[in-house]
Motif scaffolding. Structure first.
Motif, PDB file in Angstrom:
ATOM      1  N   ALA A 156      -8.797 -15.529   3.446  1.00 26.69           N
ATOM      2  CA  ALA A 156      -9.315 -14.514   2.522  1.00 26.69           C
ATOM      3  C   ALA A 156      -8.728 -14.626   1.124  1.00 26.69           C
ATOM      4  O   ALA A 156      -9.440 -14.457   0.132  1.00 26.69           O
ATOM      5  N   ILE A 157      -7.420 -14.899   1.023  1.00 24.59           N
ATOM      6  CA  ILE A 157      -6.760 -14.828  -0.289  1.00 24.59           C
ATOM      7  C   ILE A 157      -6.498 -16.180  -0.927  1.00 24.59           C
ATOM      8  O   ILE A 157      -6.213 -16.260  -2.118  1.00 24.59           O
ATOM      9  N   GLY A 158      -6.596 -17.270  -0.159  1.00 31.24           N
ATOM     10  CA  GLY A 158      -6.300 -18.578  -0.738  1.00 31.24           C
ATOM     11  C   GLY A 158      -4.887 -18.631  -1.268  1.00 31.24           C
ATOM     12  O   GLY A 158      -3.935 -18.278  -0.569  1.00 31.24           O
ATOM     13  N   ASP A 159      -4.745 -19.032  -2.534  1.00 30.35           N
ATOM     14  CA  ASP A 159      -3.406 -19.165  -3.115  1.00 30.35           C
ATOM     15  C   ASP A 159      -3.007 -17.944  -3.946  1.00 30.35           C
ATOM     16  O   ASP A 159      -2.050 -17.998  -4.714  1.00 30.35           O
ATOM     17  N   THR A 160      -3.735 -16.855  -3.811  1.00 26.97           N
ATOM     18  CA  THR A 160      -3.438 -15.659  -4.598  1.00 26.97           C
ATOM     19  C   THR A 160      -2.438 -14.780  -3.859  1.00 26.97           C
ATOM     20  O   THR A 160      -2.742 -14.250  -2.786  1.00 26.97           O
ATOM     21  N   ARG A 161      -1.263 -14.628  -4.423  1.00 26.57           N
ATOM     22  CA  ARG A 161      -0.196 -13.832  -3.824  1.00 26.57           C
ATOM     23  C   ARG A 161       0.376 -12.868  -4.861  1.00 26.57           C
ATOM     24  O   ARG A 161       0.363 -13.156  -6.050  1.00 26.57           O
ATOM     25  N   PRO A 162       0.879 -11.727  -4.418  1.00 30.55           N
ATOM     26  CA  PRO A 162       1.510 -10.800  -5.373  1.00 30.55           C
ATOM     27  C   PRO A 162       2.789 -11.397  -5.965  1.00 30.55           C
ATOM     28  O   PRO A 162       3.524 -12.108  -5.287  1.00 30.55           O
ATOM     29  N   SER A 163       3.031 -11.085  -7.220  1.00 28.48           N
ATOM     30  CA  SER A 163       4.305 -11.431  -7.825  1.00 28.48           C
ATOM     31  C   SER A 163       5.384 -10.443  -7.401  1.00 28.48           C
ATOM     32  O   SER A 163       6.560 -10.795  -7.295  1.00 28.48           O
ATOM     33  N   LEU A 164       4.970  -9.201  -7.149  1.00 22.51           N
ATOM     34  CA  LEU A 164       5.907  -8.133  -6.828  1.00 22.51           C
ATOM     35  C   LEU A 164       5.195  -7.099  -5.958  1.00 22.51           C
ATOM     36  O   LEU A 164       4.035  -6.791  -6.182  1.00 22.51           O
ATOM     37  N   THR A 165       5.922  -6.607  -4.953  1.00 22.57           N
ATOM     38  CA  THR A 165       5.372  -5.582  -4.065  1.00 22.57           C
ATOM     39  C   THR A 165       6.350  -4.432  -3.958  1.00 22.57           C
ATOM     40  O   THR A 165       7.542  -4.634  -3.713  1.00 22.57           O
ATOM     41  N   PHE A 166       5.854  -3.222  -4.133  1.00 22.96           N
ATOM     42  CA  PHE A 166       6.668  -2.019  -3.951  1.00 22.96           C
ATOM     43  C   PHE A 166       6.307  -1.381  -2.611  1.00 22.96           C
ATOM     44  O   PHE A 166       5.152  -1.012  -2.381  1.00 22.96           O
ATOM     45  N   LEU A 167       7.305  -1.283  -1.736  1.00 25.41           N
ATOM     46  CA  LEU A 167       7.124  -0.655  -0.435  1.00 25.41           C
ATOM     47  C   LEU A 167       7.711   0.746  -0.486  1.00 25.41           C
ATOM     48  O   LEU A 167       8.936   0.917  -0.514  1.00 25.41           O
ATOM     49  N   LEU A 168       6.834   1.746  -0.522  1.00 24.46           N
ATOM     50  CA  LEU A 168       7.277   3.131  -0.576  1.00 24.46           C
ATOM     51  C   LEU A 168       7.572   3.604   0.841  1.00 24.46           C
ATOM     52  O   LEU A 168       6.683   3.629   1.692  1.00 24.46           O
ATOM     53  N   LYS A 169       8.815   3.964   1.054  1.00 25.88           N
ATOM     54  CA  LYS A 169       9.317   4.208   2.399  1.00 25.88           C
ATOM     55  C   LYS A 169       9.546   5.695   2.661  1.00 25.88           C
ATOM     56  O   LYS A 169      10.288   6.356   1.934  1.00 25.88           O
ATOM     57  N   VAL A 170       8.883   6.215   3.694  1.00 25.68           N
ATOM     58  CA  VAL A 170       9.183   7.535   4.237  1.00 25.68           C
ATOM     59  C   VAL A 170       9.192   7.406   5.760  1.00 25.68           C
ATOM     60  O   VAL A 170       8.560   6.507   6.317  1.00 25.68           O
ATOM     61  N   SER A 171       9.901   8.285   6.432  1.00 25.12           N
ATOM     62  CA  SER A 171       9.968   8.238   7.889  1.00 25.12           C
ATOM     63  C   SER A 171       8.621   8.631   8.486  1.00 25.12           C
ATOM     64  O   SER A 171       7.763   9.229   7.816  1.00 25.12           O
ATOM     65  N   VAL A 172       8.438   8.323   9.768  1.00 25.09           N
ATOM     66  CA  VAL A 172       7.209   8.697  10.455  1.00 25.09           C
ATOM     67  C   VAL A 172       7.053  10.219  10.458  1.00 25.09           C
ATOM     68  O   VAL A 172       5.951  10.743  10.278  1.00 25.09           O
ATOM     69  N   SER A 173       8.163  10.929  10.613  1.00 26.95           N
ATOM     70  CA  SER A 173       8.113  12.400  10.635  1.00 26.95           C
ATOM     71  C   SER A 173       7.657  12.952   9.285  1.00 26.95           C
ATOM     72  O   SER A 173       6.815  13.861   9.227  1.00 26.95           O
ATOM     73  N   VAL A 174       8.212  12.415   8.206  1.00 30.04           N
ATOM     74  CA  VAL A 174       7.807  12.856   6.866  1.00 30.04           C
ATOM     75  C   VAL A 174       6.338  12.510   6.624  1.00 30.04           C
ATOM     76  O   VAL A 174       5.585  13.304   6.063  1.00 30.04           O
ATOM     77  N   SER A 175       5.934  11.335   7.069  1.00 35.09           N
ATOM     78  CA  SER A 175       4.539  10.927   6.934  1.00 35.09           C
ATOM     79  C   SER A 175       3.623  11.911   7.648  1.00 35.09           C
ATOM     80  O   SER A 175       2.583  12.315   7.107  1.00 35.09           O
ATOM     81  N   GLU A 176       3.997  12.315   8.843  1.00 33.49           N
ATOM     82  CA  GLU A 176       3.191  13.267   9.608  1.00 33.49           C
ATOM     83  C   GLU A 176       3.087  14.606   8.876  1.00 33.49           C
ATOM     84  O   GLU A 176       2.013  15.212   8.815  1.00 33.49           O
ATOM     85  N   GLU A 177       4.201  15.072   8.335  1.00 35.93           N
ATOM     86  CA  GLU A 177       4.207  16.346   7.616  1.00 35.93           C
ATOM     87  C   GLU A 177       3.300  16.288   6.388  1.00 35.93           C
ATOM     88  O   GLU A 177       2.527  17.209   6.125  1.00 35.93           O
TER      89      GLU A 177
END
Length: 217
Positions: A130-151
């Motif tokens: 699908a993406i060939g040679d196209t890749r992100p230069s930078l990725t931000f992973l926003l992290k919250v717990s499963v419990s916070v996500s549920e809330e």
């Protein structure tokens, strides 16, 4: 791999489990980048093209009596992605623009791979097509717990029931596997993926993202 040295533009992706605040942070980063004179394009997955938005409705909107097999889900996600990469992302990068994407291939690895239990090697092969040679230069992973996500999801859905999507109907174990998947990815690709504690207030999270962006540049 397409990086800042291979194209004139920047591809920056945002990842995270449900309710992590990606949309808000993408908007803030876009505003700040445009204030510096950069041309910014904001996209989402699945979606971002005419075909992609049609597939988004199929993939995310619950429909009575319509089940989607995990392999079919994997292929539909990457059909949308293939169109987006070729129709929008690559031309924008060639023009020197900054492309911000709400989810990209990391989401497929964790949702269809870890979450649905598909073979990771199969998932990666489909992504590569699908993406060939196209890749992100930078990725931000926003992290919250499963419990916070549920809330946060419960709060969002109570105020806007139409916001609930097909993935949110999955059991808690599905989201726990997603959390594990992101943990594994952030460890194996720590040079690209920057983990952000998204339980802080909006401006604190934005400041952390901006600091990482400036350091990257």
């Amino acid at each position: 791999m397409m990086t800042t040295t291979d194209s004139k533009g920047l591809l920056i992706t945002f990842e995270g489990n449900e309710g992590s605040g990606k949309s808000t942070q993408i908007d803030l980063l876009q505003e700040r980048l445009e204030a510096t004179g950069r041309t910014v394009i904001k996209l989402r997955e699945p979606g971002g093209t005419g075909l992609g938005e049609l597939l988004r409705d199929i993939l995310k909107t619950p429909k009575d009596g319509v089940a989607i097999d995990p392999v079919a889900e994997l292929l539909l996600m990457n059909a949308s992605r293939a169109q987006l990469v070729r129709q929008v992302i690559r031309p924008a990068l060639d023009r020197g623009e900054v492309v911000l994407v709400d989810r990209f291939f990391d989401s497929t690895v964790v949702y269809q791979g870890y979450g649905r239990g598909l073979d990771i090697n199969l998932v990666q092969k489909i992504i590569d097509v699908a993406i060939g040679d196209t890749r992100p230069s930078l990725t931000f992973l926003l992290k919250v717990s499963v419990s916070v996500s549920e809330e946060r999801r419960a709060t969002r859905n109570s105020s806007n029931p139409a916001s609930r999507d097909r993935f949110e109907e999955s059991e808690r174990a599905f989201f726990e596997r997603i959390d594990q998947g992101y943990e594994s990815l952030s460890t194996s690709a720590s040079d690209r993926i920057k983990v952000i504690d998204a339980t802080h207030d909006i401006q604190t999270v934005h400041a952390t993202i901006w600091n990482h962006f400036e350091t990257f540049l």
